[in-house]
Write an enzyme that holds these catalytic residues in place. Structure first.
Site, PDB file in Angstrom:
ATOM      1  NE  ARG A 224      15.712  -0.735  -4.940  1.00  0.00           N
ATOM      2  CZ  ARG A 224      15.475  -1.722  -5.785  1.00  0.00           C
ATOM      3  NH1 ARG A 224      14.565  -2.626  -5.513  1.00  0.00           N
ATOM      4  NH2 ARG A 224      16.166  -1.831  -6.887  1.00  0.00           N
TER       5      ARG A 224
ATOM      6  CG  ASP B 162      11.708   3.024 -14.548  1.00  0.00           C
ATOM      7  OD1 ASP B 162      12.637   2.673 -13.800  1.00  0.00           O
ATOM      8  OD2 ASP B 162      11.284   2.300 -15.478  1.00  0.00           O
TER       9      ASP B 162
ATOM     10  CE1 TYR C  61      12.524  -4.707 -18.012  1.00  0.00           C
ATOM     11  CE2 TYR C  61      13.610  -3.314 -19.647  1.00  0.00           C
ATOM     12  CZ  TYR C  61      13.670  -4.085 -18.507  1.00  0.00           C
ATOM     13  OH  TYR C  61      14.859  -4.253 -17.856  1.00  0.00           O
TER      14      TYR C  61
ATOM     15  NE  ARG D  81      17.833   2.140 -11.854  1.00  0.00           N
ATOM     16  CZ  ARG D  81      17.450   0.873 -11.800  1.00  0.00           C
ATOM     17  NH1 ARG D  81      17.721   0.142 -10.748  1.00  0.00           N
ATOM     18  NH2 ARG D  81      16.780   0.347 -12.779  1.00  0.00           N
TER      19      ARG D  81
ATOM     20  NE  ARG E 282       9.687   2.442  -4.333  1.00  0.00           N
ATOM     21  CZ  ARG E 282       8.510   1.858  -4.158  1.00  0.00           C
ATOM     22  NH1 ARG E 282       7.563   2.433  -3.470  1.00  0.00           N
ATOM     23  NH2 ARG E 282       8.269   0.682  -4.715  1.00  0.00           N
TER      24      ARG E 282
HETATM   25  O1  CP3 Z   1      19.776   6.923 -12.220  1.00  0.00           O
HETATM   26  C1  CP3 Z   1      18.928   7.480 -11.480  1.00  0.00           C
HETATM   27  O2  CP3 Z   1      19.161   7.769 -10.286  1.00  0.00           O
HETATM   28  C2  CP3 Z   1      17.621   7.956 -12.099  1.00  0.00           C
HETATM   29  C3  CP3 Z   1      16.518   7.084 -12.015  1.00  0.00           C
HETATM   30  C4  CP3 Z   1      16.364   5.813 -12.856  1.00  0.00           C
HETATM   31  C5  CP3 Z   1      15.580   4.717 -12.413  1.00  0.00           C
HETATM   32  N1  CP3 Z   1      15.488   3.814 -13.434  1.00  0.00           N
HETATM   33  C6  CP3 Z   1      14.957   4.614 -11.088  1.00  0.00           C
HETATM   34  C7  CP3 Z   1      14.497   3.305 -10.587  1.00  0.00           C
HETATM   35  C8  CP3 Z   1      16.798   5.505 -14.157  1.00  0.00           C
HETATM   36  C9  CP3 Z   1      17.706   6.308 -15.080  1.00  0.00           C
HETATM   37  C10 CP3 Z   1      16.219   4.241 -14.507  1.00  0.00           C
HETATM   38  C11 CP3 Z   1      16.419   3.599 -15.822  1.00  0.00           C
HETATM   39  C12 CP3 Z   1      15.910   2.231 -16.042  1.00  0.00           C
HETATM   40  N2  CP3 Z   1      14.752   1.686 -15.570  1.00  0.00           N
HETATM   41  C13 CP3 Z   1      16.528   1.280 -16.884  1.00  0.00           C
HETATM   42  C14 CP3 Z   1      17.787   1.505 -17.701  1.00  0.00           C
HETATM   43  C15 CP3 Z   1      19.036   1.467 -16.898  1.00  0.00           C
HETATM   44  C16 CP3 Z   1      19.314   0.160 -16.194  1.00  0.00           C
HETATM   45  O3  CP3 Z   1      19.409   0.199 -14.967  1.00  0.00           O
HETATM   46  O4  CP3 Z   1      19.480  -0.859 -16.861  1.00  0.00           O
HETATM   47  C17 CP3 Z   1      15.745   0.111 -16.858  1.00  0.00           C
HETATM   48  C18 CP3 Z   1      16.021  -1.183 -17.607  1.00  0.00           C
HETATM   49  C19 CP3 Z   1      14.607   0.390 -16.033  1.00  0.00           C
HETATM   50  C20 CP3 Z   1      13.446  -0.495 -15.749  1.00  0.00           C
HETATM   51  C21 CP3 Z   1      13.361  -0.850 -14.317  1.00  0.00           C
HETATM   52  N3  CP3 Z   1      12.989   0.045 -13.326  1.00  0.00           N
HETATM   53  C22 CP3 Z   1      13.619  -2.092 -13.714  1.00  0.00           C
HETATM   54  C23 CP3 Z   1      14.075  -3.342 -14.441  1.00  0.00           C
HETATM   55  C24 CP3 Z   1      13.395  -1.927 -12.342  1.00  0.00           C
HETATM   56  C25 CP3 Z   1      13.418  -3.019 -11.287  1.00  0.00           C
HETATM   57  C26 CP3 Z   1      14.780  -3.400 -10.887  1.00  0.00           C
HETATM   58  C27 CP3 Z   1      15.131  -2.743  -9.594  1.00  0.00           C
HETATM   59  O5  CP3 Z   1      16.272  -2.249  -9.448  1.00  0.00           O
HETATM   60  O6  CP3 Z   1      14.264  -2.753  -8.701  1.00  0.00           O
HETATM   61  C28 CP3 Z   1      13.035  -0.563 -12.108  1.00  0.00           C
HETATM   62  C29 CP3 Z   1      12.724   0.071 -10.820  1.00  0.00           C
HETATM   63  C30 CP3 Z   1      13.499   1.296 -10.434  1.00  0.00           C
HETATM   64  N4  CP3 Z   1      13.814   2.318 -11.273  1.00  0.00           N
HETATM   65  C31 CP3 Z   1      13.980   1.600  -9.130  1.00  0.00           C
HETATM   66  C32 CP3 Z   1      14.600   2.850  -9.216  1.00  0.00           C
HETATM   67  C33 CP3 Z   1      15.230   3.639  -8.091  1.00  0.00           C
HETATM   68  C34 CP3 Z   1      13.790   0.737  -7.886  1.00  0.00           C
HETATM   69  C35 CP3 Z   1      12.344   0.631  -7.534  1.00  0.00           C
HETATM   70  C36 CP3 Z   1      11.962   1.030  -6.115  1.00  0.00           C
HETATM   71  O7  CP3 Z   1      12.507   1.974  -5.524  1.00  0.00           O
HETATM   72  O8  CP3 Z   1      11.031   0.392  -5.612  1.00  0.00           O
END
Ligand code: CP3
Length: 345
Positions: free
Chosen positions: A32, A78, A154, A28, A41
């Site tokens: 944010r 994602d 999910y 990640r 974003r």
């Molecule tokens: O690592 C990186 O920089 C690449 C991008 C990346 C994202 N999600 C961007 C993201 C990667 C590799 C993921 C993987 C992901 N997504 C996982 C597996 C890894 C982990 O963190 O457990 C999972 C379970 C998800 C599903 C997901 N996406 C959730 C549960 C959420 C909400 C939680 C949160 O942090 O808000 C997301 C949203 C998400 N995916 C964001 C980002 C940058 C934040 C959303 C936003 O910017 O509004």
């Protein structure tokens, strides 16, 4: 002297080379905690729109590379774009997280259509191609997908949950029916990862965030076996591309998982003792990890001490520095700077 496999430090570590200062990237790393991410974003409107607009997805992928010069860059997307591509309704609620129209039994699988997946995900492949053009030559590009079990949690629950209860209810109540969802996801995830490699991904990472929630028998069936099958498939179609798996929470099962799946490297969650990992896992292959993301929030001498402990224990074997899970939004960007300086010496 034999020629190294690559000029890229990250790829060399994945092929087993040991460095005084390991390569570093952070899960990640685009997100944010960075003001420039929040700006892009906001421009994108919805989170999925950011994932599906190559120009913006390339921009946010590059932001942490410009700031910190990480050794690897991970495609911005994602794991939930796969159910979206299959035709399940997926949306991200602001300040809440992902939401999906739940699929809780075999009859529900009717809405999914695997023939539309690669077409729907074309913008992601375009992002990968754009990144290969824009990244510095020393930076490796990682493509990724969610593991079938984690994506299924999910799809079945319709949202994140603390216990993955809905997916377990299906998996325990009708294991063969649930297996058909896992099989479908294993197949389309293979298609998706192969297409990322064709577009230019040099390494693949598979995120199994909820691997730790299953008992041993179901862990083998729904986590280990699908990754073993995916690994075997990718070994045939793109033998030169390393695959990293992140079976978060797998505990003592990390060892058999690493051996039996045949993945190139394993990413350690925060709970894994690096002393144990150095003894048991590094002889099998390279490891990645595993600073607690909350130590990155705290920063200061406590973070420095933890980094030094990792350098001492994992630094003797093949290793990529990373966190034990993704960076959290509260992480101060200056602590990331301090972390990198400490790791690079
Ligand atoms: O690592 C990186 O920089 C690449 C991008 C990346 C994202 N999600 C961007 C993201 C990667 C590799 C993921 C993987 C992901 N997504 C996982 C597996 C890894 C982990 O963190 O457990 C999972 C379970 C998800 C599903 C997901 N996406 C959730 C549960 C959420 C909400 C939680 C949160 O942090 O808000 C997301 C949203 C998400 N995916 C964001 C980002 C940058 C934040 C959303 C936003 O910017 O509004």
């Amino acid at each position: 002297m034999t020629k190294p496999v690559s000029d890229k430090k990250f790829l060399r570590a994945l092929s087993g080379e040991v460095f005084d200062h390991p390569p570093i990237w952070l899960m990640r790393q685009a997100g944010r905690y960075l003001p420039e991410y929040r700006e892009t974003r906001a421009k994108a409107g919805s989170f999925l729109n950011l994932c599906y607009t190559p120009e913006l997805a390339v921009e946010v992928t590059l932001q942490p590379i410009r700031r910190y010069g990480f050794d690897a860059s991970i495609l911005f997307s994602d794991i939930l774009v796969v159910p979206d591509a299959l035709g399940q309704k997926v949306w991200f609620e602001e300040g809440v997280g992902p939401r999906l129209d739940p699929i809780t039994n075999v009859a529900g699988l009717k809405v999914l259509d695997k023939s539309r997946v690669l077409d729907h995900l074309k913008p992601v492949f375009e992002t990968v191609r754009g990144l290969r053009q824009e990244l510095p030559k020393e930076t490796a590009l990682i493509g990724f997908a969610g593991a079938p079990w984690t994506v299924a949690t999910y799809m079945v629950g319709g949202r994140g949950s603390p216990d993955q209860g809905a997916a377990k209810a299906w998996a325990y109540g009708d294991p063969d029916g649930f297996q058909s969802l896992i099989d479908l996801l294993t197949e389309v995830t293979g298609d998706y990862l192969e297409a990322q490699v064709k577009a230019g991904a040099e390494v693949l990472q598979i995120f199994d965030t909820w691997a730790g929630s299953l008992p041993a028998v179901q862990f083998r069936r729904f986590c280990l076996e699908p990754i073993k099958a995916l690994r075997a498939r990718l070994k045939k179609s793109c033998p030169e591309v390393p695959v990293i798996a992140f079976p978060k929470g797998a505990g003592a099962a990390y060892e058999t998982y690493f051996k039996e799946t045949g993945v190139s490297a394993i990413s350690l969650d925060t709970s894994v003792d690096p002393v144990w990992a150095a003894k048991v896992l590094q002889p099998i292959g390279p490891v990645q990890g595993n600073l607690d993301p909350l130590l990155l929030v705290a920063g200061g001498s406590e973070m420095d001490r933890a980094v030094d402990h990792l350098l001492k224990t994992l630094g003797q074997g093949p290793w990529i520095f990373n966190l034990g899970h993704g960076i959290v939004p509260q992480a101060p960007p200056e602590n990331v700077e301090r972390l990198i300086k400490r790791v690079r010496g």
